[in-house]
Scaffold this motif. Structure first.
Motif, PDB file in Angstrom:
ATOM      1  N   LYS A 148       0.835  -1.210   0.000  1.00 22.35           N
ATOM      2  CA  LYS A 148       0.000   0.000   0.000  1.00 22.35           C
ATOM      3  C   LYS A 148       0.866   1.254   0.000  1.00 22.35           C
ATOM      4  O   LYS A 148       0.573   2.216  -0.707  1.00 22.35           O
ATOM      5  CB  LYS A 148      -0.930   0.000   1.221  1.00 22.35           C
ATOM      6  CG  LYS A 148      -2.066  -0.983   1.105  1.00 22.35           C
ATOM      7  CD  LYS A 148      -2.960  -0.945   2.335  1.00 22.35           C
ATOM      8  CE  LYS A 148      -4.081  -1.964   2.224  1.00 22.35           C
ATOM      9  NZ  LYS A 148      -4.963  -1.943   3.392  1.00 22.35           N
ATOM     10  N   ASP A 149       1.934   1.237   0.787  1.00 19.05           N
ATOM     11  CA  ASP A 149       2.836   2.386   0.839  1.00 19.05           C
ATOM     12  C   ASP A 149       3.502   2.625  -0.512  1.00 19.05           C
ATOM     13  O   ASP A 149       3.599   3.763  -0.982  1.00 19.05           O
ATOM     14  CB  ASP A 149       3.918   2.184   1.908  1.00 19.05           C
ATOM     15  CG  ASP A 149       3.378   2.298   3.321  1.00 19.05           C
ATOM     16  OD1 ASP A 149       2.259   2.843   3.498  1.00 19.05           O
ATOM     17  OD2 ASP A 149       4.072   1.837   4.249  1.00 19.05           O
ATOM     18  N   GLU A 150       3.957   1.545  -1.138  1.00 26.15           N
ATOM     19  CA  GLU A 150       4.626   1.683  -2.435  1.00 26.15           C
ATOM     20  C   GLU A 150       3.650   2.171  -3.502  1.00 26.15           C
ATOM     21  O   GLU A 150       4.007   2.969  -4.363  1.00 26.15           O
ATOM     22  CB  GLU A 150       5.271   0.365  -2.856  1.00 26.15           C
ATOM     23  CG  GLU A 150       6.119   0.519  -4.097  1.00 26.15           C
ATOM     24  CD  GLU A 150       7.103  -0.608  -4.308  1.00 26.15           C
ATOM     25  OE1 GLU A 150       7.799  -0.561  -5.325  1.00 26.15           O
ATOM     26  OE2 GLU A 150       7.183  -1.522  -3.471  1.00 26.15           O
ATOM     27  N   LYS A 151       2.416   1.703  -3.411  1.00 23.41           N
ATOM     28  CA  LYS A 151       1.392   2.142  -4.366  1.00 23.41           C
ATOM     29  C   LYS A 151       1.137   3.646  -4.217  1.00 23.41           C
ATOM     30  O   LYS A 151       1.042   4.373  -5.207  1.00 23.41           O
ATOM     31  CB  LYS A 151       0.111   1.341  -4.143  1.00 23.41           C
ATOM     32  CG  LYS A 151      -0.891   1.457  -5.267  1.00 23.41           C
ATOM     33  CD  LYS A 151      -1.995   0.418  -5.167  1.00 23.41           C
ATOM     34  CE  LYS A 151      -2.872   0.647  -3.967  1.00 23.41           C
ATOM     35  NZ  LYS A 151      -4.071  -0.199  -3.963  1.00 23.41           N
ATOM     36  N   ARG A 152       1.048   4.109  -2.972  1.00 28.75           N
ATOM     37  CA  ARG A 152       0.846   5.551  -2.720  1.00 28.75           C
ATOM     38  C   ARG A 152       2.029   6.364  -3.233  1.00 28.75           C
ATOM     39  O   ARG A 152       1.860   7.417  -3.841  1.00 28.75           O
ATOM     40  CB  ARG A 152       0.660   5.805  -1.227  1.00 28.75           C
ATOM     41  CG  ARG A 152      -0.751   5.674  -0.789  1.00 28.75           C
ATOM     42  CD  ARG A 152      -0.924   6.136   0.658  1.00 28.75           C
ATOM     43  NE  ARG A 152      -1.700   5.103   1.339  1.00 28.75           N
ATOM     44  CZ  ARG A 152      -1.266   4.288   2.271  1.00 28.75           C
ATOM     45  NH1 ARG A 152      -0.053   4.389   2.713  1.00 28.75           N
ATOM     46  NH2 ARG A 152      -2.048   3.379   2.790  1.00 28.75           N
ATOM     47  N   ALA A 153       3.234   5.874  -2.998  1.00 31.55           N
ATOM     48  CA  ALA A 153       4.433   6.575  -3.468  1.00 31.55           C
ATOM     49  C   ALA A 153       4.450   6.644  -4.995  1.00 31.55           C
ATOM     50  O   ALA A 153       4.838   7.670  -5.575  1.00 31.55           O
ATOM     51  CB  ALA A 153       5.689   5.876  -2.959  1.00 31.55           C
ATOM     52  N   GLY A 154       3.999   5.588  -5.631  1.00 26.08           N
ATOM     53  CA  GLY A 154       3.916   5.580  -7.087  1.00 26.08           C
ATOM     54  C   GLY A 154       2.924   6.600  -7.605  1.00 26.08           C
ATOM     55  O   GLY A 154       3.170   7.284  -8.600  1.00 26.08           O
ATOM     56  N   LYS A 155       1.798   6.734  -6.927  1.00 24.36           N
ATOM     57  CA  LYS A 155       0.802   7.729  -7.321  1.00 24.36           C
ATOM     58  C   LYS A 155       1.371   9.134  -7.208  1.00 24.36           C
ATOM     59  O   LYS A 155       1.174   9.971  -8.091  1.00 24.36           O
ATOM     60  CB  LYS A 155      -0.461   7.615  -6.455  1.00 24.36           C
ATOM     61  CG  LYS A 155      -1.313   6.425  -6.777  1.00 24.36           C
ATOM     62  CD  LYS A 155      -2.549   6.378  -5.881  1.00 24.36           C
ATOM     63  CE  LYS A 155      -3.383   5.142  -6.137  1.00 24.36           C
ATOM     64  NZ  LYS A 155      -4.575   5.095  -5.278  1.00 24.36           N
ATOM     65  N   VAL A 156       2.092   9.388  -6.123  1.00 22.33           N
ATOM     66  CA  VAL A 156       2.701  10.704  -5.925  1.00 22.33           C
ATOM     67  C   VAL A 156       3.724  10.990  -7.021  1.00 22.33           C
ATOM     68  O   VAL A 156       3.729  12.077  -7.613  1.00 22.33           O
ATOM     69  CB  VAL A 156       3.354  10.804  -4.522  1.00 22.33           C
ATOM     70  CG1 VAL A 156       4.195  12.052  -4.401  1.00 22.33           C
ATOM     71  CG2 VAL A 156       2.289  10.759  -3.441  1.00 22.33           C
ATOM     72  N   GLN A 157       4.581  10.022  -7.305  1.00 15.44           N
ATOM     73  CA  GLN A 157       5.610  10.215  -8.326  1.00 15.44           C
ATOM     74  C   GLN A 157       4.976  10.444  -9.695  1.00 15.44           C
ATOM     75  O   GLN A 157       5.446  11.275 -10.464  1.00 15.44           O
ATOM     76  CB  GLN A 157       6.543   9.005  -8.365  1.00 15.44           C
ATOM     77  CG  GLN A 157       7.748   9.221  -9.255  1.00 15.44           C
ATOM     78  CD  GLN A 157       8.754   8.095  -9.162  1.00 15.44           C
ATOM     79  OE1 GLN A 157       8.457   7.041  -8.630  1.00 15.44           O
ATOM     80  NE2 GLN A 157       9.939   8.324  -9.658  1.00 15.44           N
ATOM     81  N   GLU A 158       3.902   9.731  -9.976  1.00 15.24           N
ATOM     82  CA  GLU A 158       3.217   9.909 -11.249  1.00 15.24           C
ATOM     83  C   GLU A 158       2.632  11.331 -11.351  1.00 15.24           C
ATOM     84  O   GLU A 158       2.727  11.975 -12.385  1.00 15.24           O
ATOM     85  CB  GLU A 158       2.108   8.866 -11.385  1.00 15.24           C
ATOM     86  CG  GLU A 158       1.492   8.813 -12.751  1.00 15.24           C
ATOM     87  CD  GLU A 158       0.491   7.676 -12.889  1.00 15.24           C
ATOM     88  OE1 GLU A 158       0.032   7.474 -14.014  1.00 15.24           O
ATOM     89  OE2 GLU A 158       0.164   6.999 -11.892  1.00 15.24           O
ATOM     90  N   LYS A 159       2.056  11.818 -10.266  1.00 16.72           N
ATOM     91  CA  LYS A 159       1.495  13.180 -10.249  1.00 16.72           C
ATOM     92  C   LYS A 159       2.596  14.225 -10.414  1.00 16.72           C
ATOM     93  O   LYS A 159       2.409  15.227 -11.091  1.00 16.72           O
ATOM     94  CB  LYS A 159       0.718  13.444  -8.952  1.00 16.72           C
ATOM     95  CG  LYS A 159      -0.570  12.693  -8.870  1.00 16.72           C
ATOM     96  CD  LYS A 159      -1.543  13.188  -9.916  1.00 16.72           C
ATOM     97  CE  LYS A 159      -2.837  12.391  -9.848  1.00 16.72           C
ATOM     98  NZ  LYS A 159      -3.737  12.699 -10.936  1.00 16.72           N
TER      99      LYS A 159
END
Length: 59
Positions: A38-49
């Motif tokens: 879940k943490d990695e998924k959130r970090a990926g969303k942030v990086q994508e944004k």
């Protein structure tokens, strides 16, 4: 500094990797792995944004 496209691609990669870890954690009943996913998924969303913002700003 990374280009916007690289940030977007890496963000998507981390979202997928995080989702896989999350599912693996659920299946194996490993709450630590699930939380890590879940943490990695959130970090990926942030990086994508961030990549999307860079693209709009022209960087």
């Amino acid at each position: 500094m990374k280009s916007s496209t690289n940030d977007q691609v890496e963000g998507k990669f981390h979202k997928v990797k995080g989702k896989i870890k999350e599912i693996a954690g659920k299946v194996s009943e490993n709450p630590g792995l699930e939380a890590e996913g879940k943490d990695e998924k959130r970090a990926g969303k942030v990086q994508e944004k961030i990549g999307q913002v860079k693209k709009v700003m022209g960087k």
